[in-house]
Design a protein around this motif. Structure first.
Motif, PDB file in Angstrom:
ATOM      1  N   LEU A  41      41.505  55.758  51.659  1.00  0.00           N
ATOM      2  CA  LEU A  41      41.006  54.390  51.540  1.00  0.00           C
ATOM      3  C   LEU A  41      41.115  53.744  52.911  1.00  0.00           C
ATOM      4  CD1 LEU A  41      40.049  51.932  49.942  1.00  0.00           C
ATOM      5  CD2 LEU A  41      42.454  51.458  49.415  1.00  0.00           C
ATOM      6  N   LEU A  42      39.978  53.444  53.521  1.00  0.00           N
ATOM      7  CA  LEU A  42      39.962  52.892  54.878  1.00  0.00           C
ATOM      8  C   LEU A  42      39.876  51.370  54.892  1.00  0.00           C
ATOM      9  CD1 LEU A  42      37.505  55.453  56.511  1.00  0.00           C
ATOM     10  CD2 LEU A  42      40.007  55.547  56.431  1.00  0.00           C
ATOM     11  N   ALA A  43      39.105  50.798  53.968  1.00  0.00           N
ATOM     12  CA  ALA A  43      38.930  49.342  53.930  1.00  0.00           C
ATOM     13  C   ALA A  43      38.441  48.920  52.552  1.00  0.00           C
ATOM     14  CB  ALA A  43      37.922  48.897  54.994  1.00  0.00           C
ATOM     15  N   VAL A  44      38.642  47.634  52.252  1.00  0.00           N
ATOM     16  CA  VAL A  44      38.184  47.050  50.992  1.00  0.00           C
ATOM     17  C   VAL A  44      37.438  45.768  51.316  1.00  0.00           C
ATOM     18  CG1 VAL A  44      38.886  46.069  48.789  1.00  0.00           C
ATOM     19  CG2 VAL A  44      40.170  47.980  49.758  1.00  0.00           C
ATOM     20  N   GLU A  45      36.274  45.608  50.697  1.00  0.00           N
ATOM     21  CA  GLU A  45      35.483  44.394  50.868  1.00  0.00           C
ATOM     22  C   GLU A  45      34.946  44.001  49.501  1.00  0.00           C
ATOM     23  OE1 GLU A  45      31.276  43.886  52.727  1.00  0.00           O
ATOM     24  OE2 GLU A  45      32.748  43.868  54.364  1.00  0.00           O
ATOM     25  N   GLY A  46      35.639  43.071  48.842  1.00  0.00           N
ATOM     26  CA  GLY A  46      35.247  42.692  47.493  1.00  0.00           C
ATOM     27  C   GLY A  46      35.419  43.862  46.551  1.00  0.00           C
ATOM     28  N   ARG A  47      34.331  44.260  45.929  1.00  0.00           N
ATOM     29  CA  ARG A  47      34.411  45.381  45.002  1.00  0.00           C
ATOM     30  C   ARG A  47      34.000  46.702  45.644  1.00  0.00           C
ATOM     31  NH1 ARG A  47      29.611  44.203  40.708  1.00  0.00           N
ATOM     32  NH2 ARG A  47      28.161  45.693  41.557  1.00  0.00           N
ATOM     33  N   ARG A  48      33.753  46.688  46.937  1.00  0.00           N
ATOM     34  CA  ARG A  48      33.351  47.899  47.657  1.00  0.00           C
ATOM     35  C   ARG A  48      34.531  48.487  48.432  1.00  0.00           C
ATOM     36  NH1 ARG A  48      28.308  47.761  50.926  1.00  0.00           N
ATOM     37  NH2 ARG A  48      29.728  46.859  52.415  1.00  0.00           N
ATOM     38  N   HIS A  58      33.367  63.083  55.684  1.00  0.00           N
ATOM     39  CA  HIS A  58      32.288  62.113  55.444  1.00  0.00           C
ATOM     40  C   HIS A  58      32.896  60.754  55.107  1.00  0.00           C
ATOM     41  CE1 HIS A  58      28.473  60.494  54.210  1.00  0.00           C
ATOM     42  NE2 HIS A  58      28.879  60.313  52.964  1.00  0.00           N
ATOM     43  N   ARG A  59      32.311  59.670  55.670  1.00  0.00           N
ATOM     44  CA  ARG A  59      32.743  58.299  55.374  1.00  0.00           C
ATOM     45  C   ARG A  59      31.593  57.562  54.722  1.00  0.00           C
ATOM     46  NH1 ARG A  59      34.830  55.815  60.818  1.00  0.00           N
ATOM     47  NH2 ARG A  59      32.723  56.405  61.346  1.00  0.00           N
ATOM     48  N   TRP A  60      31.904  56.725  53.715  1.00  0.00           N
ATOM     49  CA  TRP A  60      30.876  55.972  53.019  1.00  0.00           C
ATOM     50  C   TRP A  60      31.479  54.778  52.293  1.00  0.00           C
ATOM     51  CZ3 TRP A  60      33.371  60.078  51.007  1.00  0.00           C
ATOM     52  CH2 TRP A  60      33.781  60.032  49.682  1.00  0.00           C
ATOM     53  N   TRP A  61      30.599  53.813  51.955  1.00  0.00           N
ATOM     54  CA  TRP A  61      30.982  52.668  51.134  1.00  0.00           C
ATOM     55  C   TRP A  61      30.761  53.053  49.685  1.00  0.00           C
ATOM     56  CZ3 TRP A  61      33.625  48.492  52.446  1.00  0.00           C
ATOM     57  CH2 TRP A  61      33.655  48.116  53.790  1.00  0.00           C
ATOM     58  N   HIS A  62      31.768  52.819  48.852  1.00  0.00           N
ATOM     59  CA  HIS A  62      31.684  53.112  47.419  1.00  0.00           C
ATOM     60  C   HIS A  62      31.766  51.799  46.644  1.00  0.00           C
ATOM     61  CE1 HIS A  62      32.365  54.997  43.554  1.00  0.00           C
ATOM     62  NE2 HIS A  62      33.437  54.243  43.400  1.00  0.00           N
ATOM     63  N   ASP A  63      30.749  51.523  45.828  1.00  0.00           N
ATOM     64  CA  ASP A  63      30.746  50.316  44.998  1.00  0.00           C
ATOM     65  C   ASP A  63      31.443  50.652  43.684  1.00  0.00           C
ATOM     66  OD1 ASP A  63      30.298  48.020  43.551  1.00  0.00           O
ATOM     67  OD2 ASP A  63      28.164  47.927  43.997  1.00  0.00           O
ATOM     68  N   THR A  64      32.565  49.979  43.408  1.00  0.00           N
ATOM     69  CA  THR A  64      33.349  50.270  42.212  1.00  0.00           C
ATOM     70  C   THR A  64      32.677  49.764  40.940  1.00  0.00           C
ATOM     71  OG1 THR A  64      34.616  48.219  42.373  1.00  0.00           O
ATOM     72  CG2 THR A  64      35.498  50.170  43.497  1.00  0.00           C
ATOM     73  N   GLY A  65      31.783  48.797  41.054  1.00  0.00           N
ATOM     74  CA  GLY A  65      31.096  48.272  39.891  1.00  0.00           C
ATOM     75  C   GLY A  65      31.871  47.183  39.160  1.00  0.00           C
ATOM     76  N   PHE A  66      33.036  46.829  39.674  1.00  0.00           N
ATOM     77  CA  PHE A  66      33.784  45.727  39.077  1.00  0.00           C
ATOM     78  C   PHE A  66      34.595  45.029  40.151  1.00  0.00           C
ATOM     79  CE2 PHE A  66      38.004  47.583  39.205  1.00  0.00           C
ATOM     80  CZ  PHE A  66      37.751  48.931  39.205  1.00  0.00           C
ATOM     81  N   GLY A  67      35.074  43.858  39.833  1.00  0.00           N
ATOM     82  CA  GLY A  67      35.889  43.119  40.797  1.00  0.00           C
ATOM     83  C   GLY A  67      35.187  41.868  41.278  1.00  0.00           C
ATOM     84  N   ALA A  68      35.416  41.506  42.513  1.00  0.00           N
ATOM     85  CA  ALA A  68      34.867  40.278  43.090  1.00  0.00           C
ATOM     86  C   ALA A  68      33.352  40.265  42.969  1.00  0.00           C
ATOM     87  CB  ALA A  68      35.272  40.151  44.548  1.00  0.00           C
ATOM     88  N   GLY A  69      32.832  39.138  42.517  1.00  0.00           N
ATOM     89  CA  GLY A  69      31.388  38.991  42.381  1.00  0.00           C
ATOM     90  C   GLY A  69      30.844  39.522  41.072  1.00  0.00           C
ATOM     91  N   ASP A  70      31.722  39.928  40.157  1.00  0.00           N
ATOM     92  CA  ASP A  70      31.290  40.532  38.912  1.00  0.00           C
ATOM     93  C   ASP A  70      31.462  39.596  37.719  1.00  0.00           C
ATOM     94  OD1 ASP A  70      30.169  42.788  37.729  1.00  0.00           O
ATOM     95  OD2 ASP A  70      32.108  43.498  37.027  1.00  0.00           O
TER      96      ASP A  70
END
Length: 89
Positions: A41-48, A58-70
């Protein structure tokens, strides 16, 4: 190359879109916390989450589908209070 922010103490369990090393793992298929197929886990931005696979780097942004903005917009809306002496219906 391993990211400078990568720390084994900050891990997530999500599928790697590049190497898919978790395919065929019974623990991962059951949604568990596998001791082999975790990601940094490198960084957290809202639910991503910004993650890195320790297998293929490989590095990528993963959208969790829940959390801030949901949250629905009217979730915190309060109903009108009844006039004094009136019952709530």
């Amino acid at each position: 190359m391993r990211d400078a922010q990568a720390d084994i103490g900050r891990r997530v369990w999500t599928a790697c879109p590049r190497c898919a090393d978790q395919d065929g793992c019974p623990s991962c298929a059951a949604g568990g916390t596998c001791e082999v197929h975790w990601r940094f886990l490198l960084a957290v931005e809202g639910r991503r989450l910004f993650v890195q696979c320790p297998g293929c780097w490989h590095r990528w942004w993963h959208d969790t589908g829940f959390g801030a903005g949901d949250r629905p917009r009217d979730l915190d809306a309060l109903p009108d209070f009844p006039a004094p002496g009136r019952a709530i219906v």
